[in-house]
Design an enzyme around this catalytic site. Sequence first.
Site, PDB file in Angstrom:
ATOM      1  N   SER A   1       0.875  -1.177   0.000  1.00  0.00           N
ATOM      2  CA  SER A   1       0.000   0.000   0.000  1.00  0.00           C
ATOM      3  C   SER A   1       0.906   1.218   0.000  1.00  0.00           C
ATOM      4  CB  SER A   1      -0.858  -0.002   1.268  1.00  0.00           C
ATOM      5  OG  SER A   1      -1.428   1.274   1.483  1.00  0.00           O
TER       6      SER A   1
ATOM      7  N   TYR B   1      -1.149  -1.308  10.432  1.00  0.00           N
ATOM      8  CA  TYR B   1      -1.353  -1.453   8.985  1.00  0.00           C
ATOM      9  C   TYR B   1      -0.120  -0.960   8.212  1.00  0.00           C
ATOM     10  CZ  TYR B   1      -3.713  -1.171   4.431  1.00  0.00           C
ATOM     11  OH  TYR B   1      -4.056  -1.328   3.110  1.00  0.00           O
TER      12      TYR B   1
HETATM   13  N1  LIG Z   1      -8.916  -0.417  -0.908  1.00  0.00           N
HETATM   14  C1  LIG Z   1      -7.834   0.317  -0.809  1.00  0.00           C
HETATM   15  O1  LIG Z   1      -7.894   1.554  -0.915  1.00  0.00           O
HETATM   16  C2  LIG Z   1      -6.494  -0.339  -0.586  1.00  0.00           C
HETATM   17  C3  LIG Z   1      -5.351   0.474  -0.658  1.00  0.00           C
HETATM   18  C4  LIG Z   1      -4.100  -0.087  -0.468  1.00  0.00           C
HETATM   19  C5  LIG Z   1      -3.981  -1.441  -0.217  1.00  0.00           C
HETATM   20  N2  LIG Z   1      -5.100  -2.215  -0.140  1.00  0.00           N
HETATM   21  C6  LIG Z   1      -4.915  -3.630   0.143  1.00  0.00           C
HETATM   22  O2  LIG Z   1      -5.533  -4.408  -0.863  1.00  0.00           O
HETATM   23  C7  LIG Z   1      -5.953  -5.656  -0.305  1.00  0.00           C
HETATM   24  C8  LIG Z   1      -7.418  -5.877  -0.610  1.00  0.00           C
HETATM   25  O3  LIG Z   1      -8.163  -4.818  -0.045  1.00  0.00           O
HETATM   26  P1  LIG Z   1      -9.678  -4.497  -0.431  1.00  0.00           P
HETATM   27  O4  LIG Z   1      -9.793  -3.029  -0.482  1.00  0.00           O
HETATM   28  O5  LIG Z   1     -10.101  -5.321  -1.582  1.00  0.00           O
HETATM   29  O6  LIG Z   1     -10.384  -4.972   0.925  1.00  0.00           O
HETATM   30  P2  LIG Z   1     -11.720  -5.828   1.117  1.00  0.00           P
HETATM   31  O7  LIG Z   1     -12.047  -5.683   2.563  1.00  0.00           O
HETATM   32  O8  LIG Z   1     -12.737  -5.460   0.096  1.00  0.00           O
HETATM   33  O9  LIG Z   1     -11.228  -7.317   0.807  1.00  0.00           O
HETATM   34  C9  LIG Z   1     -10.361  -8.023   1.657  1.00  0.00           C
HETATM   35  C10 LIG Z   1     -10.715  -9.500   1.539  1.00  0.00           C
HETATM   36  O10 LIG Z   1      -9.796 -10.223   2.364  1.00  0.00           O
HETATM   37  C11 LIG Z   1     -10.553 -11.173   3.092  1.00  0.00           C
HETATM   38  N3  LIG Z   1      -9.871 -11.482   4.351  1.00  0.00           N
HETATM   39  C12 LIG Z   1      -9.672 -10.642   5.401  1.00  0.00           C
HETATM   40  N4  LIG Z   1      -9.075 -11.296   6.401  1.00  0.00           N
HETATM   41  C13 LIG Z   1      -8.916 -12.582   5.978  1.00  0.00           C
HETATM   42  C14 LIG Z   1      -8.383 -13.737   6.600  1.00  0.00           C
HETATM   43  N5  LIG Z   1      -7.886 -13.709   7.836  1.00  0.00           N
HETATM   44  N6  LIG Z   1      -8.370 -14.892   5.871  1.00  0.00           N
HETATM   45  C15 LIG Z   1      -8.883 -14.932   4.617  1.00  0.00           C
HETATM   46  N7  LIG Z   1      -9.410 -13.862   3.987  1.00  0.00           N
HETATM   47  C16 LIG Z   1      -9.420 -12.697   4.679  1.00  0.00           C
HETATM   48  C17 LIG Z   1     -11.894 -10.507   3.368  1.00  0.00           C
HETATM   49  O11 LIG Z   1     -12.900 -11.454   3.702  1.00  0.00           O
HETATM   50  C18 LIG Z   1     -12.141  -9.781   2.060  1.00  0.00           C
HETATM   51  O12 LIG Z   1     -12.844 -10.583   1.144  1.00  0.00           O
HETATM   52  C19 LIG Z   1      -5.639  -5.566   1.201  1.00  0.00           C
HETATM   53  O13 LIG Z   1      -4.404  -6.184   1.472  1.00  0.00           O
HETATM   54  C20 LIG Z   1      -5.544  -4.084   1.449  1.00  0.00           C
HETATM   55  O14 LIG Z   1      -4.747  -3.774   2.564  1.00  0.00           O
HETATM   56  C21 LIG Z   1      -6.353  -1.703  -0.320  1.00  0.00           C
END
Ligand SMILES: NC(=O)c1ccc[n+]([C@@H]2O[C@H](COP(=O)([O-])OP(=O)(O)OC[C@H]3O[C@@H](n4cnc5c(N)ncnc54)[C@H](O)[C@@H]3O)[C@@H](O)[C@H]2O)c1
Length: 254
Positions: A146, A161
Amino acid sequence: MQHQDRVVVVTGGLGGIGRAIAERYVQDGASVAIVDMDAARGEALCAEWKAAGHKVAFAAADVADYQACERAADQLQSVLGPIDTLVNNAGISPKHDGHPMAFYKMDPAEWNRVMNVNLNSAFNWSRILTPGMVERKFGRIVSMSSVAGKANIVDIVAAHYSTTKAALIGFTRHLAGELGPHGITVNALAPGRINTPLLKTVVSSANEEVVQETPLRRLGEPVEVADACLFLTSPSAAFITGQVVDVAGGWMLT
Ligand SMILES: NC(=O)c1ccc[n+]([C@@H]2O[C@H](COP(=O)([O-])OP(=O)(O)OC[C@H]3O[C@@H](n4cnc5c(N)ncnc54)[C@H](O)[C@@H]3O)[C@@H](O)[C@H]2O)c1
């Protein structure tokens, strides 16, 4: 169709970014394994994609639990064959009433859970799948860091985080060095603010501020992160390893 003969696993594949990544691999001809928590939703998505003629499988597992990941990997590989492409995407960013927890008030249990889900999960899946990749002299690993791993965004995320996302960059660079001689590339993506359910965990004014600070003046879409992920695991990126690619519209450029 650059991933036609690939077997890909996407952790957190039911979430905003993970689902977009899984869908793009399916469209690109890969066999796709999804790991996430909700078995009913996972099975329903797989049934839908199988009906459309795609090779997919789902395993419910907590990515923080090494033994559960081993069982899931065995289950998925018995259906789809050896996994050669790993996307460490699952992640959490706990909030309290729309705000990140102040470091000096943080519960050690919350700190440890974020370490386990965001960082140790990448160890778990990489450790479980790399012996096969080394044996076959081919592998592709992408981990979801991120911009928070590189810059201060204290209004949006907490210390746990940022720490895990920075650690994933170190993990990526180390593995790139160690696994390169075995034909394995290891890269990371650093999304900015992407339009997923994770976004709605903070107060909306925080997201509006990000848009104003982002040179491209908008949030990103999950498919834009997915496209970057597919590029990094495609033959077009065969000589790219150890890199962190921002998908952030220029936000927090460092
Ligand atoms: N959305 C953003 O702006 C953003 C920015 C930077 C990084 N990210 C990263 O991208 C990745 C995906 O994020 P997102 O925005 O799609 O989030 P999201 O919450 O939509 O999806 C995350 C998924 O991970 C699953 N998950 C969480 N904990 C888990 C566990 N212990 N075991 C199995 N599955 C698990 C959840 O059920 C969910 O389906 C993450 O690593 C997040 O940190 C997101």
